[in-house]
Design an enzyme around this catalytic site. Structure first.
Site, mmCIF file in Angstrom:
data_model
loop_
_atom_site.group_PDB
_atom_site.id
_atom_site.type_symbol
_atom_site.label_atom_id
_atom_site.label_comp_id
_atom_site.label_asym_id
_atom_site.label_seq_id
_atom_site.Cartn_x
_atom_site.Cartn_y
_atom_site.Cartn_z
ATOM 1 N N GLU A 95 -6.992 4.724 7.599
ATOM 2 C CA GLU A 95 -6.778 6.153 7.299
ATOM 3 C C GLU A 95 -8.003 6.742 6.595
ATOM 4 O OE1 GLU A 95 -2.966 5.651 5.390
ATOM 5 O OE2 GLU A 95 -2.152 5.033 7.334
ATOM 6 N N GLY A 105 2.087 2.176 10.660
ATOM 7 C CA GLY A 105 3.021 3.288 10.494
ATOM 8 C C GLY A 105 3.694 3.715 11.793
ATOM 9 N N GLU A 139 -5.757 -5.025 10.434
ATOM 10 C CA GLU A 139 -4.752 -3.985 10.642
ATOM 11 C C GLU A 139 -5.045 -3.244 11.943
ATOM 12 O OE1 GLU A 139 -2.655 -2.867 6.797
ATOM 13 O OE2 GLU A 139 -4.330 -1.508 6.993
ATOM 14 N N ASN A 161 0.882 -1.177 0.000
ATOM 15 C CA ASN A 161 0.000 0.000 0.000
ATOM 16 C C ASN A 161 0.916 1.222 0.000
ATOM 17 O OD1 ASN A 161 -1.792 2.061 0.457
ATOM 18 N ND2 ASN A 161 -2.250 1.490 2.579
ATOM 19 N N TRP A 162 1.064 1.810 -1.182
ATOM 20 C CA TRP A 162 2.014 2.923 -1.313
ATOM 21 C C TRP A 162 1.515 4.195 -0.619
ATOM 22 C CZ3 TRP A 162 3.883 3.002 -7.163
ATOM 23 C CH2 TRP A 162 4.622 1.834 -7.411
ATOM 24 N N LYS A 163 0.237 4.239 -0.291
ATOM 25 C CA LYS A 163 -0.376 5.470 0.239
ATOM 26 C C LYS A 163 -0.084 6.632 -0.723
ATOM 27 C CE LYS A 163 0.235 3.572 4.799
ATOM 28 N NZ LYS A 163 -0.037 3.738 6.200
ATOM 29 N N GLY A 214 2.644 -1.229 4.258
ATOM 30 C CA GLY A 214 2.740 0.201 3.957
ATOM 31 C C GLY A 214 4.181 0.608 3.729
ATOM 32 N N GLY A 215 4.811 1.166 4.769
ATOM 33 C CA GLY A 215 6.156 1.730 4.640
ATOM 34 C C GLY A 215 7.156 0.834 3.935
ATOM 35 N N HIS A 261 -9.615 1.159 4.630
ATOM 36 C CA HIS A 261 -8.340 1.356 5.326
ATOM 37 C C HIS A 261 -8.573 2.323 6.490
ATOM 38 C CE1 HIS A 261 -4.246 2.579 6.229
ATOM 39 N NE2 HIS A 261 -3.850 1.483 5.612
ATOM 40 N N SER A 264 3.087 -2.280 10.350
ATOM 41 C CA SER A 264 4.539 -2.292 10.564
ATOM 42 C C SER A 264 5.181 -3.652 10.279
ATOM 43 C CB SER A 264 4.874 -1.813 11.972
ATOM 44 O OG SER A 264 4.445 -0.467 12.138
#
Ligand code: PEP
Length: 251
Positions: A97, A173, A167, A9-11, A233-234, A95, A212
Site C-alpha cells: 500500500e 485484503g 505478500e 498490521n492494523w493499517k 491485516g484484517g 508494504h 488474507s
C-alpha cells in the site's frame, strides 16, 4: 531454529477504546504461547498507549512505516528514533500500500530498511507481485528486484537482523489467499536466492506470508517448510481471529 513471527498490521484502523479491548483480549489469548513471537504494528498516534498496555507482556509492537531521514524539515514524517522512544521492536517497510498508493519505490524502501536497522529496529520488509505480474510469469523477477534494491544498499548480511514478508498484492485484503504451495514456492525462491549469497543468513531468516491469512487457513500455510509465520491485516483487528492465527503457529 528459525524464529516464527505473527505480526498484526492494523493499517489505519482503531481508536483508543477499541484498541484497548482488542489488546487486552489478545494478551490473555496468547499468554501461554511458547516458541512463537507475536507483534502488532499500529498507527503512530497509538504507540504510547500500546506500549503502556503491552510493556509487561509477551507481545511486542511496531510501526507500519518509518522515515528514511534521521531528523529535519520533513513535515508529517516519523523518525526511527521516535519509534525507539516508544519501545518499538519492528517497523514495516515497503508494504504494497505504501509502494502503490504513496509512490514508495524500491530505493526509498531500501533507505527506510537501512535507517530502521541503524536505529536498532527490525525492519519487516514486504515484497510481492501484482496479479498481472503473476499472470505474466514475472513473480520471481519482481521479488528479486525488490530484494536486490535492499541488498545493494544494506548488504546480504543485514538480513540477519530483518524479517521478510512475502505478500502477493492480489491476496492483500481481497479474501484470496495464495495456496500453501504457491506461497511455499515463492518463499523457497526467496530463501534460495539469499542462500546463494549467504547460506547461514538464509537459513535463519524469518519469512512471513501475508495476504488474507485467517483463522481457517493459517495452519496449512504455516505448516509449509519455508513459511515462518504471517503478516496479518484484517484478521488482526478481530481478537478471536488474531489469537487463532497466533496459535496456528504452534501446530
Ligand atoms: C497486510 O496488510 O499486510 C495484509 C496481509 O492484509 P490482509 O491480511 O487483510 O490481506
Amino acid at each position: 531454529m528459525r524464529k516464527k513471527l505473527v505480526a498484526g498490521n492494523w493499517k489505519m484502523h482503531g481508536n483508543l477504546a477499541e484498541n484497548n479491548e482488542l489488546l487486552n483480549a489478545v494478551v490473555s489469548g496468547v499468554a501461554g504461547l511458547r516458541d512463537a513471537s507475536v507483534s502488532v504494528c499500529v498507527p503512530y498516534p497509538y504507540l504510547s498507549s500500546v506500549q503502556a498496555t503491552l510493556r509487561d507482556t509477551n507481545i511486542t509492537w511496531g510501526a507500519q512505516n518509518v522515515s528514511q531521514y534521521d531528523k529535519g524539515a520533513y513535515t508529517g514524517e516519523v523518525s526511527t528514533a521516535m519509534l525507539k522512544d516508544f519501545g518499538c521492536t519492528y517497523a514495516i517497510v515497503g508494504h504494497s500500500e505504501r509502494r502503490t498508493l504513496f509512490g514508495e519505490h524500491s530505493k526509498v524502501v531500501a533507505e527506510k530498511y537501512l535507517a530502521a536497522q541503524n536505529a536498532g529496529l527490525i525492519p519487516i520488509l514486504c515484497v510481492g507481485e501484482t496479479l498481472e505480474q503473476r499472470e505474466a510469469g514475472t513473480t520471481e523477477k519482481i521479488i528479486e528486484e525488490q530484494l536486490k534494491a535492499v541488498i545493494a544498499l544494506a548488504g546480504v548480511d543485514s538480513l540477519s537482523k530483518a524479517v521478510v514478508a512475502y505478500e502477493p498484492i492480489w491476496a492483500i485484503g481481497t479474501g484470496k489467499t495464495a495456496s500453501p504451495q504457491q506461497a511455499q514456492d515463492v518463499h523457497e525462491f526467496i530463501r534460495s536466492g539469499i542462500a546463494a549469497q549467504n547460506a547461514g543468513v538464509a537459513e535463519n531468516l524469518t519469512i512471513q506470508y501475508g495476504g488474507s491469512v485467517k483463522a481457517n487457513n493459517a495452519a496449512e500455510l504455516f505448516a509449509m517448510p519455508d513459511i515462518d509465520g504471517g503478516l496479518i491485516g484484517g484478521a488482526s483487528l478481530i481478537a478471536s481471529d488474531f489469537i487463532a492465527v497466533c496459535h496456528a503457529l504452534q501446530n
